[in-house]
Design a protein around this motif. Structure first.
Motif, short mmCIF file in Angstrom:
data_model
loop_
_atom_site.label_atom_id
_atom_site.label_comp_id
_atom_site.label_asym_id
_atom_site.label_seq_id
_atom_site.Cartn_x
_atom_site.Cartn_y
_atom_site.Cartn_z
N PRO A 118 0.78 -1.06 -0.08
CA PRO A 118 -0.06 -0.01 -0.04
C PRO A 118 0.85 1.19 -0.07
CG PRO A 118 -0.79 -1.48 1.53
CD PRO A 118 0.42 -2.21 1.06
N GLU A 119 1.73 1.12 0.62
CA GLU A 119 2.81 2.38 0.82
C GLU A 119 3.33 2.65 -0.39
OE1 GLU A 119 2.12 1.00 5.03
OE2 GLU A 119 2.73 0.19 3.20
N ILE A 120 3.98 1.59 -1.17
CA ILE A 120 4.60 1.73 -2.38
C ILE A 120 3.68 1.99 -3.52
CG2 ILE A 120 5.67 0.31 -4.41
CD1 ILE A 120 6.73 -1.47 -2.02
N ILE A 121 2.53 1.74 -3.62
CA ILE A 121 1.52 2.16 -4.59
C ILE A 121 1.00 3.58 -4.25
CG2 ILE A 121 -1.05 2.12 -5.09
CD1 ILE A 121 -0.59 -1.01 -4.78
N ALA A 122 1.09 4.17 -3.06
CA ALA A 122 0.74 5.46 -2.69
C ALA A 122 2.13 6.37 -3.24
CB ALA A 122 0.62 5.65 -1.25
N LEU A 123 3.05 5.90 -2.79
CA LEU A 123 4.46 6.58 -3.48
C LEU A 123 4.45 6.76 -4.91
CD1 LEU A 123 6.79 8.34 -2.64
CD2 LEU A 123 8.10 6.09 -2.55
N VAL A 124 4.20 5.61 -5.73
CA VAL A 124 4.14 5.82 -7.12
C VAL A 124 2.96 6.77 -7.49
CG1 VAL A 124 3.75 4.35 -9.25
CG2 VAL A 124 5.09 3.34 -7.37
N GLN A 125 1.86 6.64 -7.14
CA GLN A 125 0.87 7.80 -7.48
C GLN A 125 1.26 8.97 -7.01
OE1 GLN A 125 -2.16 6.63 -8.77
NE2 GLN A 125 -1.98 8.65 -9.29
N GLU A 194 -3.16 -5.61 -6.77
CA GLU A 194 -4.21 -4.77 -7.41
C GLU A 194 -3.51 -3.50 -7.32
OE1 GLU A 194 -6.83 -5.01 -9.35
OE2 GLU A 194 -7.33 -7.08 -9.03
N SER A 195 -3.78 -2.81 -8.10
CA SER A 195 -3.18 -1.09 -8.06
C SER A 195 -4.05 -0.51 -8.94
CB SER A 195 -1.74 -1.30 -8.54
OG SER A 195 -1.50 -1.18 -10.03
N PRO A 196 -3.82 0.81 -9.21
CA PRO A 196 -4.58 1.74 -10.07
C PRO A 196 -4.23 1.44 -11.52
CG PRO A 196 -3.93 3.12 -8.12
CD PRO A 196 -3.08 1.54 -8.11
N TRP A 197 -3.09 0.78 -11.77
CA TRP A 197 -2.69 0.52 -13.06
C TRP A 197 -2.67 -0.84 -13.40
CZ3 TRP A 197 0.49 1.88 -8.79
CH2 TRP A 197 0.57 3.26 -8.60
N GLY A 198 -3.49 -1.76 -12.50
CA GLY A 198 -3.75 -3.18 -12.89
C GLY A 198 -2.86 -4.02 -11.96
N LEU A 199 -3.27 -5.26 -12.24
CA LEU A 199 -2.23 -6.25 -11.27
C LEU A 199 -0.78 -6.07 -11.68
CD1 LEU A 199 -4.09 -9.97 -11.62
CD2 LEU A 199 -3.62 -8.48 -9.66
N GLY A 200 -0.07 -6.14 -10.56
CA GLY A 200 1.46 -5.96 -10.85
C GLY A 200 2.19 -6.00 -9.59
N ARG A 201 3.41 -5.58 -9.70
CA ARG A 201 4.24 -5.70 -8.51
C ARG A 201 5.33 -4.76 -8.52
NH1 ARG A 201 9.05 -8.39 -10.39
NH2 ARG A 201 8.92 -9.33 -12.40
N PRO A 202 6.22 -4.12 -7.60
CA PRO A 202 6.81 -2.89 -7.46
C PRO A 202 8.28 -3.25 -8.11
CG PRO A 202 6.41 -3.68 -5.37
CD PRO A 202 5.70 -5.02 -6.28
N GLY A 203 8.90 -2.34 -8.81
CA GLY A 203 10.17 -2.18 -9.27
C GLY A 203 11.06 -2.30 -8.13
#
Length: 465
Positions: A118-125, A194-203
């Motif tokens: 969740p923190e990674i997705i928020a930072l990417v956004q 799940e993410s705003p950009w679809g299923l995936g994983r962090p770099g």
């Protein structure tokens, strides 16, 4: 206290963000195999820095991550036919076994990528919202050229950089230097969220920016790791964190140099790749730790059998000194220290200041070890069979105080196995009954088992060989 700051390329006085507190982030392992001796160097060096801060009275918050989501882990999972997160869980357990052997203090927090999504997705956004990142077909990339200070840590000019070995080439990127923040799911055997950009994983790089922010804040005191992480990993962390937070990421950047194996840089392709797990079959974790601290951390060090034997002998010498003191604590004279002992102890206390002086000079563990051995030499010269128990205790306290900062002599009192104690008792009885043949036979048995017995005016003293 001065530390060499990679960012400014000079030694700087250490001034923490908050008085009496230190925040440290040290890049941890990608858990798809046992850690190798090159991994172990930063773990031991920066564990020692943490110990020294604590010795000086600082409250240290020490974060070391586990990269448990990564291409290497996915490949290993495919080889072994098990889920990727099972692979990472297995090698996290193995890491802790090696870490305990190396006398590494447990980190305040060991965050995992899989638990920080969740923190990674928020930072990417946030980076997308601020115009520093863009999405293409479910992948999200960082616009490297938009961060005007890119290259400031490694000293590289962005116009001179070329995409290649460590920068993924993808024609869908706006610029070859852009790097992945989020990767769309491509295969069935990779973990995905799940993410705003679809299923995936962090770099790879985004995880450390997110974890440092979550556990330590927008700006931290110290970020550390091996010098191989300086570019692109740490450079990319800076770009991500400072673009997102609008603040400096870390005040001090510390990097240790490489380890060579028999004079050659360690590499899987050269067949000289050594894991700590394998080395522990022949040497103790304390001997490995001693070796890793025997050179100043910003200098390369060479791993070979001769140097490891020197480390073994040095550690043995330290333990023998400690065991001698503990023996005197049990057999020495009762009562207060003599005037001569008080003067000797006052003279010995100068080593505390010498130790702090070299550790304050960019954690010079090589010189710190030399100071400890000067102390051992003088203690050995001062101790006598009629020394008081109080003097022996005071010498032990000083020796362990300094050695413990280096993560040495940290074990509880060396336990002599019951089998060995019984053999020594039997030898003493044999000597009393003048059965010298049996006494000599027991002495040889003890030697085969790694122990020697010394006869003193106060009885038999057992020494590890």
């Amino acid at each position: 206290m001065k530390l060499y700051n990679t960012m400014t390329r000079q030694k700087e006085e250490f001034v923490p963000l908050k008085e009496g507190e230190v925040s440290m982030y040290v890049c941890g392992p990608t858990v798809y195999n046992y850690i190798h001796i090159g991994n172990a160097r930063p773990f031991v060096v920066f564990d020692t820095l943490r110990r020294y801060f604590e010795y000086l009275g600082y409250n240290v918050k020490y974060v070391q991550n586990f990269t448990d989501v990564d291409d290497k882990i996915i490949n290993k999972a495919a080889e072994e036919g098990i889920p990727p997160l099972e692979v990472s869980a297995k090698y996290i357990d193995e890491y802790y076994k090696d870490a305990d052997a190396l006398h590494l203090e447990r980190a305040t927090v060991n965050p995992k990528v899989s638990e920080t999504i969740p923190e990674i997705i928020a930072l990417v956004q946030t980076l997308i919202d601020k115009g520093y990142a863009y999405e293409v077909d479910g992948d999200v990339y960082y616009s490297t050229r938009k961060f005007k200070d890119y290259g400031k840590l490694s000293g590289q000019n962005i116009d001179d950089l070329e995409s290649g070995a460590r920068i993924s080439v993808d024609e869908r990127k706006k610029d070859p230097l852009d790097f992945a923040l989020w990767k769309a799911k491509k295969t069935d055997n990779e973990p995905a969220w799940e993410s705003p950009w679809g299923l995936g994983r962090p770099g790879w790089h985004i995880e450390c920016s997110a974890m440092a922010k979550k556990y330590l804040g927008d700006t931290i005191d110290i970020h550390a790791g091996g010098q191989d992480l300086k570019f692109p990993h740490h450079e990319n962390e800076i770009a991500q964190s400072e673009a997102a937070n609008g603040k400096p990421f870390a005040d001090y950047w510390l990097h240790n140099e490489y380890i060579n194996i028999n004079g050659i840089k360690m590499s899987k392709s050269k067949g000289n790749f050594l894991t700590v797990h394998d080395i522990l079959a022949n040497y103790s974790g304390e001997e490995i730790r001693y070796f890793l601290l025997s050179g100043q951390y910003r200098n390369p060090i060479n791993f070979d059998a001769d140097l490891m034997e020197q480390a073994r002998n040095s550690v043995e010498r330290m333990h023998n000194s400690l065991n001698n003191l503990r023996y005197l604590e049990k057999t020495g004279a009762d009562g207060p220290m003599t005037d001569e002992e008080k003067k000797d102890l006052e003279d010995l206390s100068k080593y505390r200041d010498k130790f702090k002086a070299v550790m304050d000079d960019d954690i010079n563990t090589a010189d710190a070890i030399s100071v400890v051995f000067e102390l051992v030499r003088d203690i050995n010269a001062d101790e006598k069979d009629d020394s008081t128990k109080e003097f022996a205790r005071a010498c032990e306290d000083l020796l362990t105080e300094l050695a413990n900062v280096l993560g040495l002599l940290t074990d509880e009192e060396d336990e002599i196995p019951e089998e060995i104690k019984k053999l020594v008792e039997e030898r003493q009885e044999a000597r009393k009954s003048k059965n010298y043949a049996r006494a000599d036979e027991i002495r040889d048995i003890l030697k085969e088992k790694g122990f020697a017995v010394e006869d003193t005016a106060n009885g038999a003293r057992i020494v590890k060989l």
